[in-house]
Design a protein around this motif. Structure first.
Motif, PDB file in Angstrom:
ATOM      1  N   GLY A 180       0.809  -1.212   0.000  1.00 43.49           N
ATOM      2  CA  GLY A 180       0.000   0.000   0.000  1.00 43.49           C
ATOM      3  C   GLY A 180       0.840   1.260   0.000  1.00 43.49           C
ATOM      4  N   LEU A 181       1.949   1.257   0.748  1.00 45.48           N
ATOM      5  CA  LEU A 181       2.808   2.436   0.806  1.00 45.48           C
ATOM      6  C   LEU A 181       3.475   2.711  -0.538  1.00 45.48           C
ATOM      7  N   VAL A 182       3.904   1.679  -1.224  1.00 48.81           N
ATOM      8  CA  VAL A 182       4.502   1.866  -2.550  1.00 48.81           C
ATOM      9  C   VAL A 182       3.465   2.401  -3.534  1.00 48.81           C
ATOM     10  N   ALA A 183       2.231   1.928  -3.429  1.00 44.69           N
ATOM     11  CA  ALA A 183       1.166   2.435  -4.305  1.00 44.69           C
ATOM     12  C   ALA A 183       0.897   3.911  -4.056  1.00 44.69           C
ATOM     13  N   HIS A 184       0.946   4.342  -2.783  1.00 41.86           N
ATOM     14  CA  HIS A 184       0.672   5.736  -2.445  1.00 41.86           C
ATOM     15  C   HIS A 184       1.878   6.642  -2.638  1.00 41.86           C
ATOM     16  N   HIS A 185       3.089   6.080  -2.551  1.00 42.11           N
ATOM     17  CA  HIS A 185       4.315   6.873  -2.678  1.00 42.11           C
ATOM     18  C   HIS A 185       5.250   6.192  -3.683  1.00 42.11           C
ATOM     19  N   PRO A 186       4.844   6.099  -4.946  1.00 44.34           N
ATOM     20  CA  PRO A 186       5.612   5.304  -5.916  1.00 44.34           C
ATOM     21  C   PRO A 186       7.015   5.838  -6.188  1.00 44.34           C
ATOM     22  N   MET A 187       7.271   7.122  -5.943  1.00 44.10           N
ATOM     23  CA  MET A 187       8.591   7.692  -6.198  1.00 44.10           C
ATOM     24  C   MET A 187       9.546   7.524  -5.020  1.00 44.10           C
ATOM     25  N   ARG A 188       9.050   7.053  -3.912  1.00 43.49           N
ATOM     26  CA  ARG A 188       9.881   6.938  -2.710  1.00 43.49           C
ATOM     27  C   ARG A 188      10.603   5.596  -2.746  1.00 43.49           C
ATOM     28  N   GLU A 189      11.871   5.617  -3.102  1.00 39.31           N
ATOM     29  CA  GLU A 189      12.592   4.390  -3.405  1.00 39.31           C
ATOM     30  C   GLU A 189      12.835   3.524  -2.172  1.00 39.31           C
ATOM     31  N   ARG A 190      12.918   4.130  -0.993  1.00 35.92           N
ATOM     32  CA  ARG A 190      13.169   3.309   0.190  1.00 35.92           C
ATOM     33  C   ARG A 190      11.993   2.391   0.477  1.00 35.92           C
ATOM     34  N   PHE A 191      10.771   2.855   0.296  1.00 33.63           N
ATOM     35  CA  PHE A 191       9.614   1.973   0.476  1.00 33.63           C
ATOM     36  C   PHE A 191       9.691   0.803  -0.505  1.00 33.63           C
ATOM     37  N   ARG A 192      10.037   1.095  -1.752  1.00 38.11           N
ATOM     38  CA  ARG A 192      10.098   0.017  -2.754  1.00 38.11           C
ATOM     39  C   ARG A 192      11.203  -0.973  -2.419  1.00 38.11           C
ATOM     40  N   ALA A 193      12.358  -0.471  -1.968  1.00 37.07           N
ATOM     41  CA  ALA A 193      13.450  -1.372  -1.588  1.00 37.07           C
ATOM     42  C   ALA A 193      13.048  -2.240  -0.391  1.00 37.07           C
ATOM     43  N   LEU A 194      12.334  -1.650   0.567  1.00 37.36           N
ATOM     44  CA  LEU A 194      11.870  -2.425   1.715  1.00 37.36           C
ATOM     45  C   LEU A 194      10.843  -3.474   1.294  1.00 37.36           C
ATOM     46  N   LEU A 195       9.961  -3.113   0.350  1.00 36.55           N
ATOM     47  CA  LEU A 195       8.996  -4.092  -0.156  1.00 36.55           C
ATOM     48  C   LEU A 195       9.715  -5.244  -0.848  1.00 36.55           C
ATOM     49  N   MET A 196      10.705  -4.938  -1.672  1.00 39.30           N
ATOM     50  CA  MET A 196      11.465  -5.999  -2.332  1.00 39.30           C
ATOM     51  C   MET A 196      12.107  -6.926  -1.307  1.00 39.30           C
ATOM     52  N   THR A 197      12.640  -6.341  -0.241  1.00 40.59           N
ATOM     53  CA  THR A 197      13.266  -7.146   0.814  1.00 40.59           C
ATOM     54  C   THR A 197      12.246  -8.047   1.499  1.00 40.59           C
ATOM     55  N   ALA A 198      11.086  -7.478   1.844  1.00 42.45           N
ATOM     56  CA  ALA A 198      10.046  -8.262   2.519  1.00 42.45           C
ATOM     57  C   ALA A 198       9.538  -9.387   1.618  1.00 42.45           C
ATOM     58  N   LEU A 199       9.350  -9.101   0.336  1.00 41.90           N
ATOM     59  CA  LEU A 199       8.881 -10.129  -0.590  1.00 41.90           C
ATOM     60  C   LEU A 199       9.901 -11.254  -0.735  1.00 41.90           C
ATOM     61  N   TYR A 200      11.166 -10.896  -0.913  1.00 42.78           N
ATOM     62  CA  TYR A 200      12.187 -11.929  -1.072  1.00 42.78           C
ATOM     63  C   TYR A 200      12.257 -12.813   0.165  1.00 42.78           C
ATOM     64  N   ARG A 201      12.232 -12.189   1.342  1.00 39.26           N
ATOM     65  CA  ARG A 201      12.340 -12.967   2.575  1.00 39.26           C
ATOM     66  C   ARG A 201      11.082 -13.774   2.853  1.00 39.26           C
ATOM     67  N   SER A 202      10.004 -13.474   2.130  1.00 40.03           N
ATOM     68  CA  SER A 202       8.769 -14.261   2.228  1.00 40.03           C
ATOM     69  C   SER A 202       8.689 -15.298   1.118  1.00 40.03           C
ATOM     70  N   ASP A 203       9.835 -15.596   0.492  1.00 44.98           N
ATOM     71  CA  ASP A 203       9.941 -16.582  -0.595  1.00 44.98           C
ATOM     72  C   ASP A 203       9.112 -16.180  -1.812  1.00 44.98           C
ATOM     73  N   ARG A 204       9.130 -14.874  -2.126  1.00 42.10           N
ATOM     74  CA  ARG A 204       8.398 -14.356  -3.287  1.00 42.10           C
ATOM     75  C   ARG A 204       9.364 -13.564  -4.164  1.00 42.10           C
TER      76      ARG A 204
END
Length: 253
Positions: A180-204
């Motif tokens: 949701g945060l990436v959708a609301h703040h698509p230009m904020r790269e730290r949110f996207r990097a954190l999402l990528m980290t969470a997805l990878y660590r969730s086997d995604r």
């Protein structure tokens, strides 16, 4: 008594929550609170109340707003006339933005010191003070002048709280929030990097890579730029698996 600006502007007492009577009074009180004990000139207050075109009666109206605010505050919270301005003596009164700043600063220091559980708790406590958009019922002039700064502090605290929780192993619980945060703040790269980290660590892993590709495409189409160092290194860490043990901020340092 307690002052609140992280949402609608309010004076809260044990008996009630006072919204004041009108956006001009709320704006004047909020502007004085944000000045952190410094005097504000009539000219500065006029810009916050009416922008660049105050009415000819502006000094009289400001005097009236000050008198009404003074009556609501009582003698224990002086609102003083200083030459051509006003000063609110309220350092002893609880104030949500001051408390947010204190807690978030402590949380950032704890994160830097690698005390991750206290960092997550402090930053979560700070963020819980927000009751919506800051200065929600003040004038547009004050909102335009002050809300971007307040919102930036909120987002920085949110990023740091999520980083602390990721380090504590709460990645699966954070995926939905980060999406949701990436959708609301698509230009904020730290949110996207954190999402990528969470997805990878969730086997995604595939979804983590898609998040990067979507961000890179958006940056190219809308700004004509490539992802910054944080996002680029997070992408490489997803490809190599390094993101399982290191956080985006560590990768970019």
């Amino acid at each position: 008594m307690e002052f609140r600006i992280l949402g609608p502007v309010r004076i809260r007492t044990a008996e009630q929550e006072d919204a004041l009577s009108g956006s001009k009074q709320r704006t004047m009180l909020a502007a004085l609170l944000l000045s952190d004990g410094r005097a504000l000139s009539d000219e500065r207050l006029g810009r916050m109340l009416w922008d660049s075109r105050p009415p000819s009666t502006a000094p009289a109206q400001i005097h009236t707003y000050a008198s009404r605010i003074r009556r609501r505050l009582g003698p224990d919270v002086p609102l003083i006339r200083i030459r051509t301005g006003y000063q609110l003596m309220a350092q002893h009164v609880p104030y949500d933005y001051r408390e947010f700043t204190r807690l978030s600063d402590e949380g950032h220091r704890a994160l830097h010191a690698q005390d991750f559980a206290p960092a997550a708790a402090l930053l979560g406590e700070a963020l819980a003070l927000w009751r919506g958009e800051a200065l929600a019922d003040a004038t547009d002039h004050l909102v335009l002048a002050e809300r971007p700064r307040l919102e930036e502090y909120r987002l920085e605290a949110l990023e740091s709280r999520i980083e602390a929780e990721l380090i504590l192993g709460r990645h699966r619980q954070l995926v939905s929030e980060l999406t949701g945060l990436v959708a609301h703040h698509p230009m904020r790269e730290r949110f996207r990097a954190l999402l990528m980290t969470a997805l990878y660590r969730s086997d995604r892993q595939a979804e983590a890579l898609t998040a990067y590709i979507d961000g890179r495409r958006m940056l190219a189409e809308e700004l004509g730029v490539e992802p910054g160092l944080l996002l680029a290194r997070t992408y490489q860490a997803v490809l190599t698996g390094e993101v399982r043990t290191r956080m985006p901020q560590q990768l970019a340092s």
